[in-house]
Scaffold this motif. Structure first.
Motif, PDB file in Angstrom:
ATOM      1  N   THR A  31      33.385   2.216  56.256  1.00  0.00           N
ATOM      2  CA  THR A  31      34.326   2.893  55.371  1.00  0.00           C
ATOM      3  C   THR A  31      35.480   3.437  56.218  1.00  0.00           C
ATOM      4  N   GLU A  32      36.504   3.925  55.545  1.00  0.00           N
ATOM      5  CA  GLU A  32      37.640   4.497  56.270  1.00  0.00           C
ATOM      6  C   GLU A  32      37.217   5.675  57.145  1.00  0.00           C
ATOM      7  N   ASP A  33      36.180   6.407  56.736  1.00  0.00           N
ATOM      8  CA  ASP A  33      35.710   7.537  57.543  1.00  0.00           C
ATOM      9  C   ASP A  33      34.613   7.128  58.537  1.00  0.00           C
ATOM     10  N   GLY A  34      34.413   5.821  58.738  1.00  0.00           N
ATOM     11  CA  GLY A  34      33.572   5.325  59.825  1.00  0.00           C
ATOM     12  C   GLY A  34      32.098   5.127  59.530  1.00  0.00           C
ATOM     13  N   PHE A  35      31.684   5.198  58.278  1.00  0.00           N
ATOM     14  CA  PHE A  35      30.278   4.997  57.950  1.00  0.00           C
ATOM     15  C   PHE A  35      30.020   3.545  57.557  1.00  0.00           C
ATOM     16  N   PRO A  36      28.858   3.007  57.935  1.00  0.00           N
ATOM     17  CA  PRO A  36      28.541   1.644  57.495  1.00  0.00           C
ATOM     18  C   PRO A  36      28.329   1.635  55.984  1.00  0.00           C
ATOM     19  N   HIS A  37      28.639   0.510  55.382  1.00  0.00           N
ATOM     20  CA  HIS A  37      28.420   0.381  53.944  1.00  0.00           C
ATOM     21  C   HIS A  37      28.051  -1.049  53.597  1.00  0.00           C
ATOM     22  N   HIS A  38      27.420  -1.166  52.450  1.00  0.00           N
ATOM     23  CA  HIS A  38      27.059  -2.475  51.929  1.00  0.00           C
ATOM     24  C   HIS A  38      27.660  -2.582  50.535  1.00  0.00           C
ATOM     25  N   VAL A  39      28.445  -3.610  50.297  1.00  0.00           N
ATOM     26  CA  VAL A  39      29.100  -3.785  49.005  1.00  0.00           C
ATOM     27  C   VAL A  39      28.252  -4.692  48.127  1.00  0.00           C
ATOM     28  N   THR A  40      28.071  -4.251  46.891  1.00  0.00           N
ATOM     29  CA  THR A  40      27.272  -4.993  45.930  1.00  0.00           C
ATOM     30  C   THR A  40      28.006  -5.067  44.599  1.00  0.00           C
ATOM     31  N   ARG A  41      27.714  -6.091  43.832  1.00  0.00           N
ATOM     32  CA  ARG A  41      28.373  -6.302  42.547  1.00  0.00           C
ATOM     33  C   ARG A  41      27.974  -5.256  41.512  1.00  0.00           C
ATOM     34  N   MET A  42      26.705  -4.906  41.503  1.00  0.00           N
ATOM     35  CA  MET A  42      26.172  -4.027  40.465  1.00  0.00           C
ATOM     36  C   MET A  42      26.183  -2.562  40.909  1.00  0.00           C
ATOM     37  N   TRP A  43      26.547  -1.685  39.980  1.00  0.00           N
ATOM     38  CA  TRP A  43      26.536  -0.242  40.235  1.00  0.00           C
ATOM     39  C   TRP A  43      25.181   0.298  39.773  1.00  0.00           C
ATOM     40  N   THR A  76      34.865   0.263  44.915  1.00  0.00           N
ATOM     41  CA  THR A  76      35.753  -0.609  45.675  1.00  0.00           C
ATOM     42  C   THR A  76      35.999  -1.853  44.831  1.00  0.00           C
ATOM     43  N   SER A  77      36.960  -2.630  45.216  1.00  0.00           N
ATOM     44  CA  SER A  77      37.178  -3.899  44.520  1.00  0.00           C
ATOM     45  C   SER A  77      37.563  -4.956  45.540  1.00  0.00           C
ATOM     46  N   GLY A  78      37.167  -6.175  45.243  1.00  0.00           N
ATOM     47  CA  GLY A  78      37.456  -7.285  46.133  1.00  0.00           C
ATOM     48  C   GLY A  78      38.830  -7.856  45.865  1.00  0.00           C
ATOM     49  N   ALA A  79      39.151  -8.923  46.548  1.00  0.00           N
ATOM     50  CA  ALA A  79      40.433  -9.601  46.370  1.00  0.00           C
ATOM     51  C   ALA A  79      40.596 -10.095  44.934  1.00  0.00           C
ATOM     52  N   ASP A  80      39.473 -10.311  44.243  1.00  0.00           N
ATOM     53  CA  ASP A  80      39.518 -10.783  42.861  1.00  0.00           C
ATOM     54  C   ASP A  80      39.746  -9.649  41.851  1.00  0.00           C
ATOM     55  N   GLY A  81      39.813  -8.400  42.344  1.00  0.00           N
ATOM     56  CA  GLY A  81      40.063  -7.260  41.474  1.00  0.00           C
ATOM     57  C   GLY A  81      38.849  -6.749  40.727  1.00  0.00           C
ATOM     58  N   VAL A  82      37.683  -7.332  40.969  1.00  0.00           N
ATOM     59  CA  VAL A  82      36.461  -6.918  40.283  1.00  0.00           C
ATOM     60  C   VAL A  82      35.912  -5.644  40.936  1.00  0.00           C
ATOM     61  N   ARG A  83      35.541  -4.688  40.081  1.00  0.00           N
ATOM     62  CA  ARG A  83      34.973  -3.421  40.549  1.00  0.00           C
ATOM     63  C   ARG A  83      33.596  -3.673  41.159  1.00  0.00           C
ATOM     64  N   ARG A  84      33.378  -3.071  42.322  1.00  0.00           N
ATOM     65  CA  ARG A  84      32.101  -3.199  43.020  1.00  0.00           C
ATOM     66  C   ARG A  84      31.665  -1.837  43.529  1.00  0.00           C
ATOM     67  N   CYS A  85      30.420  -1.770  43.982  1.00  0.00           N
ATOM     68  CA  CYS A  85      29.856  -0.538  44.522  1.00  0.00           C
ATOM     69  C   CYS A  85      29.659  -0.688  46.024  1.00  0.00           C
ATOM     70  N   ALA A  86      30.227   0.236  46.783  1.00  0.00           N
ATOM     71  CA  ALA A  86      29.987   0.289  48.226  1.00  0.00           C
ATOM     72  C   ALA A  86      28.923   1.357  48.465  1.00  0.00           C
ATOM     73  N   ILE A  87      27.760   0.937  48.918  1.00  0.00           N
ATOM     74  CA  ILE A  87      26.675   1.862  49.229  1.00  0.00           C
ATOM     75  C   ILE A  87      26.938   2.363  50.646  1.00  0.00           C
ATOM     76  N   VAL A  88      27.333   3.628  50.758  1.00  0.00           N
ATOM     77  CA  VAL A  88      27.714   4.209  52.051  1.00  0.00           C
ATOM     78  C   VAL A  88      26.460   4.801  52.685  1.00  0.00           C
ATOM     79  N   LEU A  89      26.236   4.428  53.956  1.00  0.00           N
ATOM     80  CA  LEU A  89      24.981   4.723  54.642  1.00  0.00           C
ATOM     81  C   LEU A  89      25.158   5.631  55.850  1.00  0.00           C
ATOM     82  N   ASP A  90      24.124   6.400  56.119  1.00  0.00           N
ATOM     83  CA  ASP A  90      24.049   7.145  57.373  1.00  0.00           C
ATOM     84  C   ASP A  90      23.910   6.090  58.472  1.00  0.00           C
ATOM     85  N   PRO A  91      24.647   6.221  59.574  1.00  0.00           N
ATOM     86  CA  PRO A  91      24.534   5.196  60.630  1.00  0.00           C
ATOM     87  C   PRO A  91      23.170   5.155  61.322  1.00  0.00           C
TER      88      PRO A  91
END
Length: 143
Positions: A31-43, A76-91
């Motif tokens: 993320t912009e604040d430096g945390f790892p994240h995993h992006v997924t389609r479903m919220w 978050t959204s991808g290049a296709d403009g579809v809304r996605r969920c970024a699961i932000v994780l403790d490193p």
């Protein structure tokens, strides 16, 4: 007792916990604040429970091997403009007692009582049991 739920996800393309850690250190998966994240389609519909102490448990090579505390869910959204969920994780990656898990698509909820326990201090860098041995122990009810 906290009312929380975990997520479980296959770590596709990684062979070891160290591979997962190295992948998460790359800027493109932070993320912009430096945390790892995993992006997924479903919220996740159970967001409040996840954010009340949940972790993501990673399945690597058919075995649940580690977990990371979930800090937040970012839109978050991808290049296709579809809304996605970024699961932000403790490193910090916490190794857990290996538990076999069959392949599945996407992520799933994991109840706290079904989650494998963390490895005790000093054992967090042990190699997991070979999958064949782990499977045999699970079949006779040892794991």
């Amino acid at each position: 007792m906290k009312n929380h739920i975990h997520l479980i996800k296959l770590s596709v393309g990684t062979e070891t916990v160290d591979d997962l850690a190295a992948w998460q250190e790359k800027k493109r998966v932070q993320t912009e604040d430096g945390f790892p994240h995993h992006v997924t389609r479903m919220w996740p519909k159970r967001e409040p429970e996840i954010l009340n102490g949940g972790s993501i448990f990673w399945v690597i090579k058919g075995v649940i091997q580690c977990r990371q505390k979930i800090l937040r869910l970012d839109e978050t959204s991808g290049a296709d403009g579809v809304r996605r969920c970024a699961i932000v994780l403790d490193p910090k990656i916490i190794r857990v007692q290996g538990s076999l898990k069959r392949p599945f698509q996407g992520w799933r909820y994991l109840a706290p009582q079904d989650a494998p326990a963390d490895l005790p201090e000093g054992r967090d860098h042990e190699e997991p049991l070979p999958i064949e041995l782990n499977r045999a122990l699970a079949e006779i009810g040892v794991l």
